[in-house]
Design a protein around this motif. Structure first.
Motif, PDB file in Angstrom:
ATOM      1  N   LYS A 177       0.948  -1.467  -0.415  1.00 48.39           N
ATOM      2  CA  LYS A 177       0.110   0.212   0.241  1.00 48.39           C
ATOM      3  C   LYS A 177       1.274   1.411  -0.258  1.00 48.39           C
ATOM      4  N   GLU A 178       1.729   0.991   0.374  1.00 46.56           N
ATOM      5  CA  GLU A 178       3.372   2.606   0.822  1.00 46.56           C
ATOM      6  C   GLU A 178       3.999   2.602  -0.852  1.00 46.56           C
ATOM      7  N   GLY A 179       3.601   1.292  -1.306  1.00 44.60           N
ATOM      8  CA  GLY A 179       4.671   1.013  -2.308  1.00 44.60           C
ATOM      9  C   GLY A 179       6.140   0.988  -2.059  1.00 44.60           C
ATOM     10  N   LEU A 180       6.521   0.655  -1.720  1.00 46.64           N
ATOM     11  CA  LEU A 180       7.835   0.111  -1.198  1.00 46.64           C
ATOM     12  C   LEU A 180       7.929  -0.959  -1.695  1.00 46.64           C
ATOM     13  N   LEU A 181       7.604  -2.328  -2.160  1.00 42.11           N
ATOM     14  CA  LEU A 181       7.758  -3.247  -2.945  1.00 42.11           C
ATOM     15  C   LEU A 181       8.364  -3.505  -3.954  1.00 42.11           C
ATOM     16  N   THR A 182       7.540  -1.936  -4.848  1.00 41.66           N
ATOM     17  CA  THR A 182       8.148  -2.103  -5.839  1.00 41.66           C
ATOM     18  C   THR A 182       9.272  -1.481  -6.252  1.00 41.66           C
ATOM     19  N   ARG A 183       9.361  -2.638  -7.511  1.00 38.89           N
ATOM     20  CA  ARG A 183      11.179  -2.543  -8.426  1.00 38.89           C
ATOM     21  C   ARG A 183      10.923  -0.582  -8.846  1.00 38.89           C
ATOM     22  N   ASP A 184      11.938   0.012  -8.334  1.00 37.28           N
ATOM     23  CA  ASP A 184      12.119   1.388  -9.411  1.00 37.28           C
ATOM     24  C   ASP A 184      12.926   1.146 -10.414  1.00 37.28           C
ATOM     25  N   SER A 185      12.366   0.832 -11.570  1.00 34.48           N
ATOM     26  CA  SER A 185      13.238   0.618 -12.545  1.00 34.48           C
ATOM     27  C   SER A 185      13.751   1.832 -13.677  1.00 34.48           C
ATOM     28  N   ARG A 186      13.133   3.058 -13.183  1.00 33.29           N
ATOM     29  CA  ARG A 186      14.019   4.403 -13.789  1.00 33.29           C
ATOM     30  C   ARG A 186      15.507   4.536 -14.149  1.00 33.29           C
ATOM     31  N   ILE A 187      15.518   4.471 -15.236  1.00 37.21           N
ATOM     32  CA  ILE A 187      17.091   4.838 -15.614  1.00 37.21           C
ATOM     33  C   ILE A 187      17.750   5.846 -16.104  1.00 37.21           C
ATOM     34  N   VAL A 188      19.131   6.516 -16.683  1.00 35.63           N
ATOM     35  CA  VAL A 188      19.192   7.653 -17.105  1.00 35.63           C
ATOM     36  C   VAL A 188      19.429   6.861 -18.561  1.00 35.63           C
ATOM     37  N   GLU A 189      18.557   7.709 -19.806  1.00 38.90           N
ATOM     38  CA  GLU A 189      19.028   7.084 -20.680  1.00 38.90           C
ATOM     39  C   GLU A 189      20.201   7.493 -21.861  1.00 38.90           C
ATOM     40  N   ARG A 190      20.128   6.381 -21.987  1.00 33.78           N
ATOM     41  CA  ARG A 190      21.815   6.843 -23.021  1.00 33.78           C
ATOM     42  C   ARG A 190      21.183   8.042 -23.833  1.00 33.78           C
ATOM     43  N   LYS A 191      23.688   8.374 -24.251  1.00 33.70           N
ATOM     44  CA  LYS A 191      23.270   9.531 -25.127  1.00 33.70           C
ATOM     45  C   LYS A 191      23.477   8.442 -26.485  1.00 33.70           C
ATOM     46  N   LYS A 192      22.786   9.748 -27.555  1.00 33.50           N
ATOM     47  CA  LYS A 192      22.552   9.096 -28.280  1.00 33.50           C
ATOM     48  C   LYS A 192      23.655   9.900 -30.164  1.00 33.50           C
ATOM     49  N   VAL A 193      23.674   8.660 -30.807  1.00 31.78           N
ATOM     50  CA  VAL A 193      24.600   9.705 -31.963  1.00 31.78           C
ATOM     51  C   VAL A 193      24.488  10.674 -32.451  1.00 31.78           C
TER      52      VAL A 193
END
Length: 207
Positions: A177-193
């Motif tokens: 209910k507190e959202g403490l079991l959810t894995r936060d999968s957000r990461i920095v997006e890679r740079k593009k050429v």
């Protein structure tokens, strides 16, 4: 006779001049070096050696905490039963819970010292225990690596929440209910050429 007198006077004058030259070096006096400077060096040297040999208090505290953790966790982290692993960005944290008074030790250092006293990061670590009312019932031992301190703090929070499920399955609903079991999968997006960053393009000019 006059020639002999003139030669004598010239010889006397030369003798007097040479005597003055020979006596000048004796008249010069050079100051001799003082002896107390050597005694100062000899007296200060042992104190410097003593200061170098003494270990700083931070290292002593770390060694004491390492001994304390090893005494509380016989067999290491893998041999414990109440354990949880949390991840966030590039950070990975292995968490062990034991009944205690609420101590939090991260990488053999106190949590407040390890997280540089940042109140937000300390709050991340304590939220799962506070939400269930266990802030003074369990001691938390953590091994964390990778990423920064912010990512490690959030990984520790997920690890503590997963370890609390080992204590009782009844904790799943309030933690979910507190959202403490959810894995936060957000990461920095890679740079593009061809771009400045992940999405920022260089300025376009028609002319």
């Amino acid at each position: 006779m006059s020639i002999s007198l003139s030669s004598l006077t010239s010889s006397f004058s030369s003798l007097s001049f040479s005597s003055q030259i020979s006596h000048k070096p004796n008249s010069l006096s050079f100051p001799q070096p003082k002896t107390f400077s050597l005694s100062r060096v000899t007296t200060t040297a042992p104190s410097l050696v003593a200061l170098a040999s003494a270990a700083p208090p931070a290292e002593l505290e770390t060694t004491n905490l390492k001994k304390y953790v090893k005494s509380r966790l016989p067999g290491g982290f893998a041999a414990q039963t109440i354990i949880g692993t949390g991840r966030r960005k590039c950070a990975i944290a292995r968490v062990v819970l034991q009944e205690g008074t609420g101590k939090v030790i991260i990488n053999y250092r106190d949590a407040k010292e390890y997280l540089q006293g940042n109140p937000l990061w300390l709050q991340y670590v304590k939220v799962p225990l506070v939400s269930l009312g266990y802030e003074s019932s369990y001691d938390v031992f953590v091994k964390a690596h990778g990423g920064g301190l912010s990512g490690q703090a959030q990984a520790i929070s997920l690890g503590i929440a997963r370890a609390l499920l080992r204590v009782s399955e009844d904790h799943r609903r309030p933690l979910r209910k507190e959202g403490l079991l959810t894995r936060d999968s957000r990461i920095v997006e890679r740079k593009k050429v061809g771009l400045k960053k992940a999405r920022k393009a260089p300025q376009f000019s028609k002319r």
